[in-house]
Write a protein that holds these residues in place. Structure first.
Motif, PDB file in Angstrom:
ATOM      1  N   UNK A 419       1.088  -1.229   0.042  1.00 15.86           N
ATOM      2  CA  UNK A 419       0.049   0.074  -0.012  1.00 15.86           C
ATOM      3  C   UNK A 419       0.780   1.280  -0.162  1.00 15.86           C
ATOM      4  N   UNK A 420       2.136   1.306   0.768  1.00 13.83           N
ATOM      5  CA  UNK A 420       2.874   2.317   0.680  1.00 13.83           C
ATOM      6  C   UNK A 420       3.325   2.674  -0.780  1.00 13.83           C
ATOM      7  N   UNK A 421       3.635   1.530  -1.373  1.00 10.45           N
ATOM      8  CA  UNK A 421       4.204   1.967  -2.923  1.00 10.45           C
ATOM      9  C   UNK A 421       3.056   1.675  -3.781  1.00 10.45           C
ATOM     10  N   UNK A 422       1.928   1.494  -3.637  1.00  9.87           N
ATOM     11  CA  UNK A 422       0.925   1.353  -4.670  1.00  9.87           C
ATOM     12  C   UNK A 422       0.898   2.672  -5.774  1.00  9.87           C
ATOM     13  N   UNK A 423       0.737   3.708  -5.352  1.00  8.13           N
ATOM     14  CA  UNK A 423       0.726   4.752  -6.372  1.00  8.13           C
ATOM     15  C   UNK A 423       1.926   4.906  -7.102  1.00  8.13           C
ATOM     16  N   UNK A 424       3.106   4.872  -6.695  1.00 12.31           N
ATOM     17  CA  UNK A 424       4.097   4.802  -7.449  1.00 12.31           C
ATOM     18  C   UNK A 424       4.122   3.856  -8.474  1.00 12.31           C
ATOM     19  N   UNK A 425       3.715   2.666  -7.935  1.00 14.13           N
ATOM     20  CA  UNK A 425       3.645   1.444  -9.112  1.00 14.13           C
ATOM     21  C   UNK A 425       2.814   1.290 -10.023  1.00 14.13           C
ATOM     22  N   UNK A 426       1.614   1.990  -9.640  1.00 15.40           N
ATOM     23  CA  UNK A 426       0.695   2.430 -10.540  1.00 15.40           C
ATOM     24  C   UNK A 426       1.220   3.604 -11.644  1.00 15.40           C
ATOM     25  N   UNK A 427       1.823   4.334 -11.120  1.00 11.95           N
ATOM     26  CA  UNK A 427       2.420   5.442 -11.959  1.00 11.95           C
ATOM     27  C   UNK A 427       3.310   4.691 -12.982  1.00 11.95           C
ATOM     28  N   UNK A 428       4.216   3.633 -12.747  1.00 13.49           N
ATOM     29  CA  UNK A 428       5.109   3.045 -13.508  1.00 13.49           C
ATOM     30  C   UNK A 428       4.045   2.235 -14.691  1.00 13.49           C
ATOM     31  N   UNK A 429       3.182   1.695 -14.156  1.00 10.02           N
ATOM     32  CA  UNK A 429       2.471   1.013 -14.981  1.00 10.02           C
ATOM     33  C   UNK A 429       1.957   1.882 -16.450  1.00 10.02           C
ATOM     34  N   UNK A 430       1.430   2.942 -15.839  1.00 11.13           N
ATOM     35  CA  UNK A 430       0.863   3.919 -16.748  1.00 11.13           C
ATOM     36  C   UNK A 430       1.945   4.598 -17.612  1.00 11.13           C
ATOM     37  N   UNK A 431       3.119   4.671 -17.181  1.00  6.51           N
ATOM     38  CA  UNK A 431       4.164   5.356 -17.887  1.00  6.51           C
ATOM     39  C   UNK A 431       4.427   4.403 -19.022  1.00  6.51           C
ATOM     40  N   UNK A 432       4.643   3.053 -18.653  1.00  7.26           N
ATOM     41  CA  UNK A 432       4.914   2.108 -19.704  1.00  7.26           C
ATOM     42  C   UNK A 432       3.882   1.352 -20.344  1.00  7.26           C
ATOM     43  N   UNK A 433       2.462   1.921 -20.108  1.00  6.80           N
ATOM     44  CA  UNK A 433       1.304   1.727 -20.697  1.00  6.80           C
ATOM     45  C   UNK A 433       0.882   0.118 -20.609  1.00  6.80           C
TER      46      UNK A 433
END
Length: 700
Positions: A419-433
């Motif tokens: 949960x602490x890393x979730x937003x950054x992990x989702x940002x990485x997903x969106x960056x790399x589509x």
């Protein structure tokens, strides 16, 4: 106004008689009453006969209050509902939600506490839940136990798995109810984490069949902010009592008014097809909360996954012997890492060549060397790739081939860390589509002492689905609680594992041939399963001559699973090179859709067989899947589901004449013929076998 009131009373008299509530068909009824001591009890009738005998209801609070007696009924309310809704993805385009409902408003003498019990009667069964109303101020309370009983009428045939708070990954037992005993379960079964706290506790959904041919299923729906319900078994008087998964200090649920429990469900029919086709669990969930659903699409994928299970490669980069180096970020490659840039490109090429939507890559990120079994909190950051996996290069290559990448987040059970890393992990997903993620929760849960099925974890799994929806990302959760229809509310939560999947065949005693004939009557009632079918190289000895493990089906049955086990997310789980040797059979996996206009269960018997046909949502084509258990089977199927006056090309993928799940599993035949709605096909299924058929509409 008087005419309207009279009409309303006439309608209500048709759905209630005294304290009985009838289903729209009148076949199912639920009876509620308060005993002389104010105890709420209910019973369920089918065709006028009891299938659930008078059973107690109630809640025990941590402060000692027993919400199970001394009640008076202060009011009741009835209504009838008949509506149709359309799932974003599903087995059919439209789902009818038809039921009669009666709410009983109770007040307890002495404490003056109020409790509402709501019953719904559907044509396929009954549902009920407890509601805690809001009064003058918010009331905070802790549930210590739920006292719900299900008193059966006899010693039914029962399909069950142990009541384990951490895992549903057991092969099903088939016994009489009186023979339920977790001491009979083979514990050398490949499950990494077991938390069985009682010898006589089973999981729901619990599928049963009476000696009189009545099918019963006990389950729950809409588990939100509440723990998973297991069932304590009294084999002497055929009674089940709800058992809620506790948290680390033994409490079951923290609630405040107003709030509700999940629905407790009892499906009943003389026809097993009514159970397996039921949408009762979905209907009991809240409607879709995602306004724009255009991005929610089915996915067919391949991936770097099975090769780890069969020992060809590893998730970790350095090997466990280099765990200390991994801690120091001084990684020494073992040479067996699967998630390399070049290997990923090979899977991308395969996906592009054969028209697959996506590629999953497990083991791409640092941290795999020494976490398993060590209860570490900060294993993964979900951002940092291993040195041999180039995120940018993989992304560009996949985009050039028109293939989507599926992210993998193994949390190692460390929920707070994720949960602490979730937003950054989702940002990485969106960056790399990356449009979708597969999450994992292998091992004991951190915070320590929590169980996978507890209230905190239920809230976590639902929270991740909600945050993924906020970011327009699809979720496939493994090692989660079993689904209870929440994908209606958040359709981006489009698949999960939560049962014994195909991977157990690679390194354990496996899944017996009847396993896949039971899952549609149990686990799949609440949501789609990422079962990962499509294994063509059945015997693991192809990778290591000393291995005795194998997939306990025929190759043709692996094809049929794409139809019998519904999911909008389906993996062609075997290795690309294995498919290259069987391209004619692989064609069915390429052709079969993942989203459907209509589904019809033609035959069904839990533990024995299932035959289902489904119509593609985007064409006039139909697909059939038929599977059997360890016994061979011959059956005649009338194709009256096809459009009258139209001709179809039927491509039949069936077991070879000498096929057998153990002795000759890869023997199959393919036949094409022209058929119509008047055609009758004879299907011959080998022991542990199946048949898959595509029906392509011809231009007449």
């Amino acid at each position: 106004m008087k005419i309207v009131s009279l009409l309303f009373l006439c309608i209500m008299s048709q759905i209630t008689f005294g304290q009985e509530l009838f289903s729209p068909s009148k076949k199912v009824a639920v009876r509620f009453e308060l005993t002389s001591s104010g105890e709420p009890i209910y019973s369920v009738l089918y065709e006028g006969k009891e299938v659930i005998k008078p059973s107690k209801l109630g809640i025990l609070l941590k402060d000692g209050t027993r919400l199970s007696k001394d009640f008076n009924t202060i009011d009741s309310q009835i209504k009838a509902v008949d509506e149709t809704w359309s799932p974003v993805l599903g087995e059919q385009s439209n789902i009818r939600n038809q039921y009669n409902e009666k709410s009983f408003f109770l007040v307890q003498k002495g404490s003056n506490k109020k409790l509402t019990i709501v019953f719904r009667a559907y044509n396929e069964g009954v549902a009920f839940r407890y509601e805690f109303p809001f009064e003058k101020q918010v009331d905070y309370f802790v549930i210590s136990d739920e006292l719900t009983q299900f008193k059966l009428t006899g010693d039914h045939k029962t399909f069950w798995i142990p009541g384990d708070y951490d895992s549903q990954e057991y092969p099903y037992m088939e016994t009489l109810f009186s023979e339920i005993d977790n001491n009979k379960v083979v514990m050398d079964n490949g499950i990494a984490l077991k938390s069985i706290k009682s010898r006589f506790r089973v999981q729901s959904p619990l599928m049963m069949k009476s000696t009189k041919g009545v099918y019963l299923n006990i389950f729950e729906a809409a588990v939100v902010n509440y723990p998973v319900m297991h069932l304590d078994v009294d084999t002497s008087d055929f009674t089940l009592v709800s058992n809620l998964t506790p948290n680390a200090i033994g409490d079951k649920a923290y609630l405040r008014t107003p709030s509700v429990t999940p629905w407790r469900t009892i499906m009943v029919s003389r026809d097993a097809r009514d159970i397996v086709a039921s949408k009762l669990i979905y209907n009991l969930n809240e409607p879709n909360r995602i306004e724009d659903v255009s991005w929610i699409k089915p996915m067919k994928y391949v991936g770097i996954w099975w090769e780890m299970h069969v020992g060809k490669s590893t998730w970790d980069y350095a090997g466990s012997q280099n765990a200390q180096n991994a801690q120091n970020q001084d990684l020494i490659p073992s040479g067996k890492h699967g998630a390399t840039t070049e290997n990923t490109k090979r899977y991308i090429d395969f996906a592009a060549t054969h028209g697959f939507d996506g590629v999953l890559v497990e083991g791409w990120n640092v941290g795999w060397e020494d976490w398993f079994g060590n209860w570490k909190e900060d294993v993964f950051d979900f951002l940092t790739p291993y040195p041999d996996f180039d995120l940018d290069e993989v992304t560009k290559y996949a985009q050039s081939k028109g293939v989507k990448m599926i992210m993998h987040h193994e949390t190692s059970g460390s929920v707070g860390n994720y949960e602490r890393h979730l937003d950054r992990a989702m940002d990485l997903m969106k960056k790399h589509q990356y449009p979708a993620v597969k999450t994992g929760y292998v091992g004991r849960i951190i915070p320590r002492g929590e169980y996978h099925d507890g209230q905190a974890m239920v809230n976590h799994f639902n929270f991740v689905a909600q945050r993924m929806a906020d970011n327009k990302l699809l979720l496939n959760s493994h090692e989660s609680t079993r689904p209870t229809g929440y994908s209606r509310t958040y359709p981006n939560f489009f698949a999960s594992e939560a049962a014994r999947g195909n991977e157990f065949n690679a390194w354990s005693n496996g899944n017996p041939p009847m396993h896949e004939t039971i899952l549609p009557f149990t686990r799949l009632l609440g949501g789609a399963m990422d079962y990962t079918p499509g294994i063509f190289e059945i015997k693991m000895s192809i990778y290591d001559a000393s291995k005795k493990e194998q997939v306990q089906t025929t190759l043709a049955k692996q094809l049929a699973l794409y139809v019998t086990m519904y999911s909008p997310l389906q993996m062609a789980a075997d290795l690309p090179e294995n498919y290259e040797r069987y391209l004619d059979a692989f064609q069915f996996i390429k052709d079969v859709p993942l989203d459907w206009q209509e589904s019809r269960y033609l035959e069904a018997e839990p533990g024995d067989y299932i035959t289902v046909v489904r119509k593609d949502k985007n064409s006039e084509n139909w697909f059939l899947g038929a599977i059997t258990d360890e016994h061979s089977r011959t059956t005649d199927i009338q194709l009256d589901f096809l459009t009258p006056g139209k001709k179809y090309k039927a491509t039949i993928y069936r077991d070879g004449k000498k096929a057998h799940w153990k002795e000759n599993p890869k023997s199959y035949e393919i036949q094409s013929l022209t058929v119509s709605h008047k055609t009758k096909l004879k299907l011959k299924l080998a022991n542990g076998g199946g048949t898959a058929i595509s029906f392509e509409l011809l231009n007449n």
